[in-house]
Design an enzyme around this catalytic site. Structure first.
Site, short mmCIF file in Angstrom:
data_model
loop_
_atom_site.label_atom_id
_atom_site.label_comp_id
_atom_site.label_asym_id
_atom_site.label_seq_id
_atom_site.Cartn_x
_atom_site.Cartn_y
_atom_site.Cartn_z
N ASP A 35 0.84 -1.20 0.00
CA ASP A 35 0.00 0.00 0.00
C ASP A 35 0.88 1.25 0.00
O ASP A 35 1.46 1.61 1.02
CB ASP A 35 -0.92 -0.02 1.22
CG ASP A 35 -1.97 1.07 1.18
OD1 ASP A 35 -1.97 1.86 0.22
OD2 ASP A 35 -2.81 1.12 2.09
N ASP A 70 -1.84 5.14 -5.86
CA ASP A 70 -2.22 4.43 -4.63
C ASP A 70 -2.42 2.94 -4.94
O ASP A 70 -3.48 2.54 -5.42
CB ASP A 70 -3.49 5.04 -4.05
CG ASP A 70 -3.89 4.42 -2.71
OD1 ASP A 70 -3.10 3.62 -2.18
OD2 ASP A 70 -4.97 4.73 -2.21
#
Length: 531
Positions: A174, A376
């Site tokens: 992440d 992201d």
């Protein structure tokens, strides 16, 4: 006869010729030969004039050659000066100044395999795949694979060994998260049934509140001088959360050369998870934080001089192969990368600016100002501002009479039913156009674009409908930013260079990472000057 003799008296004609050696027409070795040449008579005067013209032409030619050689020499000296500057004043890290007060360390790189998550009905299979990846990492290189279905279960994950003795754990990668955390038996209040046993910290592993990374994470407002542990509470965009304490333990990584490295890191020990993080059985044991915050894994390793503050990931389009990620800068391609600067903004996100968004040749945004773009990997889909999203839907609705919107399909907000059989994206991709993010040109002439072909933003639902993998940012409170999720990042090697504050990408099949080779002293020069 006497008058005739007077007429036949010999005469002498004097002709002055420039010194050939002074003009540079003769070498010093030829000087002696020129001195022995006889004085020519009147009949040879015209030949001498022709020779003079030849000499002048040769002199001009040699003068041009001499100037070219001088220019070549200056270029070589300039190149050597640049190389010497980087070799003397830069260490192995990208753009990290050399310090005489600190010992020089040669940066290393680590490879990790990536795995896309499997469907819920294949959870046992995904656990086996992850275990196989961990075994492959143990026996070969340190590439962490990615497994799973990116559309249903979202993120990619990797496998890492943590603890003493080291045990495998599967973590979602992440780039939008600061903290790396594992589910913990501390004891555990709410933990999902993950693929591996819970991490159990020893008392010596608990991080105290006065630790710099604790202050970085929780801030001064929650500082407790009398507390014996550093508590954290993280809430994600989907309102799921993880609560726990910071711990410090060993992490085992394998270098590109197959050597094991035992590293010391700080991470979260989560004993209370809420929301989607409690989905059971879960594919992963926690989250791998890759932002540019001080507590993120890349920044921790870089602050210890272990790697350059650079990492990258490559998610394969083929779901069966997964991909890889790397920590360090040894796997950045020398050629073909497109680089854009990282812009500052709220949080520790990887954001840049885009000039416009195109669907084919049609511009979707008409605001005439730069739009923030966030990379992201923790988000599955891509979000567009409401205006751009609405214009994209309008373009797709007018695409073809053979495709009509089907509101009964709830797979994604916008799905279309075809009047012909659809088995895969290959059956319909020719009807759609690519999506393109257009950035500012480099040096005002070199174009920079991020292109998403139809097969990367289209999804075939269980009803064999064609669904759009792009969502309206207004639904999550974002109307002025673009979020690029991992669906759009597939098929590209994406590099996050925190040292040079830039993001780069290049098309790739993501099957095998290629390590840079060449002269170590010139490696930084090639990276900074050629890329």
């Amino acid at each position: 006869m006497e008058e005739e003799k007077k007429l036949l008296l010999p005469g002498v004609v004097m002709i002055a010729v420039p010194d050939q050696l002074a003009l540079g027409l003769l070498s010093p070795d030829e000087e002696g030969v020129a001195a022995e040449e006889p004085v020519r008579s009147c009949g040879e005067a015209r030949g001498i004039e022709v020779a003079e013209e030849d000499y002048a032409a040769r002199w001009r030619e040699r003068r041009v050659l001499s100037l070219c050689r001088v220019a070549e020499a200056l270029l070589v000296l300039a190149a050597l000066a640049v190389a010497g500057h980087y070799c003397l004043y830069y260490s192995a890290g990208v753009g990290v100044p050399f310090s005489r007060e600190e010992p020089w360390r040669e940066g290393r790189s680590f490879l990790l395999p990536l795995y896309p998550k499997a469907r819920a009905s294949q959870d046992s299979g995904s656990i086996k795949a992850g275990a196989g990846a961990a075994e492959a990492m143990e026996n070969s290189t340190a590439v962490l694979p990615i497994r799973g279905n990116v559309f249903r279960d979202r993120e990619y994950y990797t496998s890492m060994y943590i603890g003493n003795p080291p045990r495998p754990y599967f973590l979602d990668i992440d780039t939008g998260s600061d903290l790396t955390w594992l589910q913990c038996d501390a004891p555990c209040t709410n933990c999902a049934k993950g693929p591996n046993p819970l991490y159990k910290p020893a008392k010596r592993n608990v991080v105290l509140p006065r630790h710099p990374l604790c202050e970085e994470l929780v801030g001064n407002q929650n500082y407790c001088d009398t507390c014996k542990q550093c508590d954290y509470d993280i809430i994600y965009a989907d309102q799921s959360s993880s609560m726990g304490v910071l711990a410090r333990d060993n992490m085992q990584l394998i270098t590109a050369d197959g050597e094991k490295e035992i590293l010391d890191i700080v991470f979260g020990c989560g004993y209370d998870q809420q929301g989607k993080l409690l989905a059971s059985p879960a594919n992963v044991d926690g989250i791998l934080g890759l932002s540019n915050a001080a507590i993120s894994l890349p920044t921790q390793l870089a602050s210890q001089g272990i790697i350059s503050n650079v990492f990258g990931h490559c998610m394969a389009k083929d779901h069966s192969s997964g991909g890889y990620m790397f920590l360090g800068d040894d796997y950045i391609p020398r050629w073909g990368m497109t680089w854009v600067p990282i812009r500052s903004g709220p949080g520790n996100l990887y954001r840049t600016e885009v000039q416009k968004v195109n669907y084919g040749d049609h511009q979707l945004d008409a605001r005439g100002k730069l739009t923030q773009v966030i990379f992201d990997s923790g988000s599955s889909y891509t979000y567009l501002p409401h205006g751009e999203y609405t214009n994209l839907i309008a373009s797709l609705k007018s695409l073809s009479p053979s495709l009509l919107q089907d509101d009964s399909d709830q797979t994604l907000p916008f799905c279309m039913k075809a009047d012909f059989p659809v088995r895969s994206v290959d059956d319909v991709k020719q009807l759609f156009k690519p999506l393109t993010l257009v950035f500012k040109k480099k040096w005002f002439i070199l174009p920079r674009t991020f292109t998403i072909p139809p097969e990367d933003y289209l999804i075939i639902s269980d009803k064999n409908n064609v669904c759009l993998g792009v969502l309206d940012g207004a639904e999550i409170g974002l109307d002025s930013e673009i979020i690029i999720g991992d669906v759009f990042l597939r098929g590209k090697l994406v590099v996050y260079d925190n040292d040079e504050k830039q993001i780069g990408w290049v098309q790739s099949d993501c099957t095998k990472p290629q390590k840079q080779s060449g002269i170590p002293l010139l490696k930084r020069v090639l990276h900074n000057q050629l890329l």
